[in-house]
Motif scaffolding. Structure first.
Motif, PDB file in Angstrom:
ATOM      1  N   HIS A  41     -11.665  22.947  -7.081  1.00 28.51           N
ATOM      2  CA  HIS A  41     -11.122  21.466  -7.644  1.00 28.51           C
ATOM      3  C   HIS A  41     -11.783  20.239  -6.839  1.00 28.51           C
ATOM      4  O   HIS A  41     -12.533  20.511  -5.979  1.00 28.51           O
ATOM      5  N   HIS A  42     -11.936  19.223  -7.754  1.00 26.81           N
ATOM      6  CA  HIS A  42     -12.501  17.845  -7.074  1.00 26.81           C
ATOM      7  C   HIS A  42     -11.717  16.846  -7.453  1.00 26.81           C
ATOM      8  O   HIS A  42     -11.967  15.998  -8.386  1.00 26.81           O
ATOM      9  N   PRO A  43     -10.608  16.663  -6.724  1.00 35.73           N
ATOM     10  CA  PRO A  43      -9.698  15.594  -7.247  1.00 35.73           C
ATOM     11  C   PRO A  43     -10.055  14.164  -7.245  1.00 35.73           C
ATOM     12  O   PRO A  43      -9.596  13.381  -8.064  1.00 35.73           O
ATOM     13  N   THR A  44     -11.282  13.779  -6.691  1.00 33.36           N
ATOM     14  CA  THR A  44     -11.674  12.405  -6.661  1.00 33.36           C
ATOM     15  C   THR A  44     -12.522  12.255  -7.711  1.00 33.36           C
ATOM     16  O   THR A  44     -12.396  10.933  -8.284  1.00 33.36           O
ATOM     17  N   GLN A  45     -13.097  13.191  -8.398  1.00 31.09           N
ATOM     18  CA  GLN A  45     -13.827  12.972  -9.523  1.00 31.09           C
ATOM     19  C   GLN A  45     -12.747  13.059 -10.635  1.00 31.09           C
ATOM     20  O   GLN A  45     -12.974  11.999 -11.673  1.00 31.09           O
ATOM     21  N   THR A  46     -11.560  13.767 -10.554  1.00 30.21           N
ATOM     22  CA  THR A  46     -10.564  13.526 -11.407  1.00 30.21           C
ATOM     23  C   THR A  46     -10.036  12.036 -11.585  1.00 30.21           C
ATOM     24  O   THR A  46      -9.785  11.390 -12.734  1.00 30.21           O
ATOM     25  N   MET A  51     -14.565  15.806   2.779  1.00 30.57           N
ATOM     26  CA  MET A  51     -15.517  16.959   2.760  1.00 30.57           C
ATOM     27  C   MET A  51     -15.624  17.779   1.531  1.00 30.57           C
ATOM     28  O   MET A  51     -14.707  17.864   0.659  1.00 30.57           O
ATOM     29  N   ARG A  52     -17.059  18.220   1.281  1.00 32.44           N
ATOM     30  CA  ARG A  52     -17.188  19.050   0.430  1.00 32.44           C
ATOM     31  C   ARG A  52     -17.844  20.351   0.780  1.00 32.44           C
ATOM     32  O   ARG A  52     -18.612  20.399   1.881  1.00 32.44           O
ATOM     33  N   ASN A  53     -17.155  21.591   0.289  1.00 34.96           N
ATOM     34  CA  ASN A  53     -17.478  22.736   0.991  1.00 34.96           C
ATOM     35  C   ASN A  53     -17.551  23.891  -0.107  1.00 34.96           C
ATOM     36  O   ASN A  53     -16.670  23.870  -0.954  1.00 34.96           O
ATOM     37  N   HIS A  73     -19.393  12.490 -18.601  1.00 36.27           N
ATOM     38  CA  HIS A  73     -19.863  13.527 -17.832  1.00 36.27           C
ATOM     39  C   HIS A  73     -19.873  13.114 -16.221  1.00 36.27           C
ATOM     40  O   HIS A  73     -20.300  12.038 -15.740  1.00 36.27           O
ATOM     41  N   PRO A  74     -19.446  14.152 -15.485  1.00 34.69           N
ATOM     42  CA  PRO A  74     -19.298  13.856 -14.012  1.00 34.69           C
ATOM     43  C   PRO A  74     -20.517  13.635 -13.429  1.00 34.69           C
ATOM     44  O   PRO A  74     -20.784  13.103 -12.418  1.00 34.69           O
ATOM     45  N   LEU A  75     -21.690  13.956 -14.143  1.00 36.68           N
ATOM     46  CA  LEU A  75     -23.076  13.971 -13.611  1.00 36.68           C
ATOM     47  C   LEU A  75     -23.055  14.840 -12.258  1.00 36.68           C
ATOM     48  O   LEU A  75     -22.192  14.796 -11.375  1.00 36.68           O
ATOM     49  N   PRO A  76     -24.451  15.365 -11.778  1.00 33.44           N
ATOM     50  CA  PRO A  76     -25.705  15.325 -12.651  1.00 33.44           C
ATOM     51  C   PRO A  76     -25.651  16.128 -13.774  1.00 33.44           C
ATOM     52  O   PRO A  76     -25.182  16.960 -13.973  1.00 33.44           O
ATOM     53  N   ARG A  77     -26.580  15.243 -14.711  1.00 30.80           N
ATOM     54  CA  ARG A  77     -26.832  15.781 -16.078  1.00 30.80           C
ATOM     55  C   ARG A  77     -28.081  16.611 -15.732  1.00 30.80           C
ATOM     56  O   ARG A  77     -28.978  16.336 -15.118  1.00 30.80           O
ATOM     57  N   GLU A 107     -22.474  20.757   0.937  1.00 28.15           N
ATOM     58  CA  GLU A 107     -23.264  21.159  -0.521  1.00 28.15           C
ATOM     59  C   GLU A 107     -23.718  19.660  -0.691  1.00 28.15           C
ATOM     60  O   GLU A 107     -23.220  18.637  -0.279  1.00 28.15           O
ATOM     61  N   PRO A 108     -24.882  19.775  -1.516  1.00 29.72           N
ATOM     62  CA  PRO A 108     -25.437  18.562  -2.024  1.00 29.72           C
ATOM     63  C   PRO A 108     -24.422  17.724  -2.889  1.00 29.72           C
ATOM     64  O   PRO A 108     -23.632  18.268  -3.391  1.00 29.72           O
ATOM     65  N   SER A 109     -24.760  16.249  -2.948  1.00 28.20           N
ATOM     66  CA  SER A 109     -24.069  15.185  -3.607  1.00 28.20           C
ATOM     67  C   SER A 109     -24.797  14.026  -3.548  1.00 28.20           C
ATOM     68  O   SER A 109     -25.407  13.690  -2.564  1.00 28.20           O
ATOM     69  N   THR A 110     -24.847  13.458  -4.567  1.00 26.93           N
ATOM     70  CA  THR A 110     -25.178  12.055  -4.596  1.00 26.93           C
ATOM     71  C   THR A 110     -24.117  11.221  -4.790  1.00 26.93           C
ATOM     72  O   THR A 110     -23.908  10.429  -4.002  1.00 26.93           O
ATOM     73  N   ARG A 111     -23.169  11.106  -6.047  1.00 28.04           N
ATOM     74  CA  ARG A 111     -22.392  10.284  -6.305  1.00 28.04           C
ATOM     75  C   ARG A 111     -21.126  10.114  -5.518  1.00 28.04           C
ATOM     76  O   ARG A 111     -20.706   9.254  -4.910  1.00 28.04           O
ATOM     77  N   THR A 112     -20.537  11.441  -5.259  1.00 32.95           N
ATOM     78  CA  THR A 112     -19.476  11.466  -4.221  1.00 32.95           C
ATOM     79  C   THR A 112     -19.499  11.168  -2.881  1.00 32.95           C
ATOM     80  O   THR A 112     -18.978  10.119  -2.435  1.00 32.95           O
ATOM     81  N   ARG A 113     -20.544  11.519  -2.259  1.00 38.32           N
ATOM     82  CA  ARG A 113     -20.931  11.101  -0.859  1.00 38.32           C
ATOM     83  C   ARG A 113     -21.475   9.536  -0.784  1.00 38.32           C
ATOM     84  O   ARG A 113     -20.785   8.760   0.036  1.00 38.32           O
TER      85      ARG A 113
HETATM   86  N1   CP Z   1     -19.751  14.141  -9.872  1.00 40.09           N
HETATM   87  C1   CP Z   1     -20.361  14.442  -8.548  1.00 40.09           C
HETATM   88  O1   CP Z   1     -19.431  15.247  -8.019  1.00 40.09           O
HETATM   89  O2   CP Z   1     -21.465  14.292  -8.515  1.00 40.09           O
HETATM   90  P1   CP Z   1     -22.312  14.640  -7.037  1.00 40.09           P
HETATM   91  O3   CP Z   1     -22.525  16.126  -6.934  1.00 40.09           O
HETATM   92  O4   CP Z   1     -23.692  13.960  -7.090  1.00 40.09           O
HETATM   93  O5   CP Z   1     -21.402  14.290  -6.045  1.00 40.09           O
END
Ligand code: CP
Length: 307
Positions: free
Chosen positions: A131-136, A103-105, A265-269, A50-56
């Protein structure tokens, strides 16, 4: 302590283990040379279905800053998942190439499944609406650094509390601390799931309230955790359009808030925080994203057993 461990859900690490991670994060943040090259020779596989900017990118930056290497894919179309390969087979193979998998799925439970087929630790970077534990970890370390601790904290979660996995993970994680109060602010259609309120919060006797009016409760909050309405999880586009602008945090609304409020805010906004709020000293969401890289460095170094 965390060497060789996977991270699938927000409660996988004890409070003491989290404290150690927060200390390590502070050392990394304050000393640009700390732990640099400590993961030399280690390889991170970043599998993003799945798309990601921050996490990846923060995971990749974290491993590179630690002196390790990265491989992986940013969308499933470029992997053999597009030819019908099962997740189990993908993970068996990739774990024979790497030392840790992130992994994000989109499927709930996929990270747990991956950990069962992997010969190396698996870090859940988001499994559907679950869940998204590393955002936590990022959220907790930001609150800890800006506020000092979690005691007597009143936190408001605002927006899409139904699909927002970051909310589910953070509410679960904070329920292990004493004297935390939660305020859930959402339209009726996007309420926090009952498994969080009844099972997780109920089990820990956490005091909480639910409302659909941000302006009524903003002055009670120490932390306001804004979230976007998760378009990709809606089955009905019209329903998304009707709900997407349910809450917009503006400079006018911020006038009602405490001087020491922390806005996260976890972003994206998308639209839910007006850009005019960005220069308010209480807006901490870009700092939060930066902490995300530091704590992922601490996490990778710990799981790799180099600290
Ligand atoms: N906060 C967060 O998970 O951002 P991304 O979707 O850009 O990874």
């Amino acid at each position: 302590m965390l060497q060789g461990r996977s991270l699938i859900g927000p409660d996988d690490f004890s409070v003491a283990e989290l404290d150690r991670l927060f200390e390590l994060t502070a050392c990394i943040k304050d000393d640009a040379g700390y732990l640099r090259q400590s993961c030399r020779g280690k390889l991170l596989a970043a599998l993003f279905f799945e798309p990601s900017t921050r996490t990846r990118l923060s995971f990749e930056a974290a491993m590179l800053r630690l002196g390790g290497g990265v491989c992986g894919f940013a969308e499933p179309g470029s992997s053999s998942a597009s030819k019908g390969e099962s997740l189990a087979d993908t993970i068996r193979v990739v774990s024979s190439y790497s030392d840790v998998i992130v992994m994000r799925n989109p499927k709930e439970g996929s990270a747990l499944l991956a950990s069962r087929y992997s010969s190396v630790p698996v870090i859940n970077a988001g499994d559907g609406g679950h869940h998204h534990p590393t955002q936590t970890l990022t959220d907790l370390v930001t609150i800890k650094h800006l506020r000092g601790d979690f005691s007597r904290l009143t936190i408001g979660f605002c927006g899409d509390l139904k699909f927002g996995r970051t909310v589910h993970s953070l509410a679960s994680a904070l329920s292990r601390y004493v004297n935390v109060k939660m305020v859930f602010i959402s339209p009726g259609e996007l309420k926090i799931p009952e498994y969080i309120t009844q099972t997780v919060l109920g089990k820990n006797n956490i005091e909480y309230t639910e409302t659909d009016r941000l302006e009524k409760v903003i002055s009670d909050l120490d932390v306001l955790y804004m979230t976007r309405v998760q378009r990709e999880r809606f089955l009905n586009e019209e329903e998304y359009i009707r709900l997407k602008d349910s809450y917009i945090l503006t400079a006018k609304l911020m006038k009602r808030a405490r001087d020491k409020l922390i806005v996260l805010h976890p972003l994206p906004r998308v639209n839910e925080i007006s850009v005019e709020v960005d220069n308010d000293p209480r807006a901490a969401y870009f700092k939060q994203a930066e902490y995300g890289m530091y704590i992922r460095m601490a996490l990778l170094a710990s799981i790799m057993g180099v600290v």
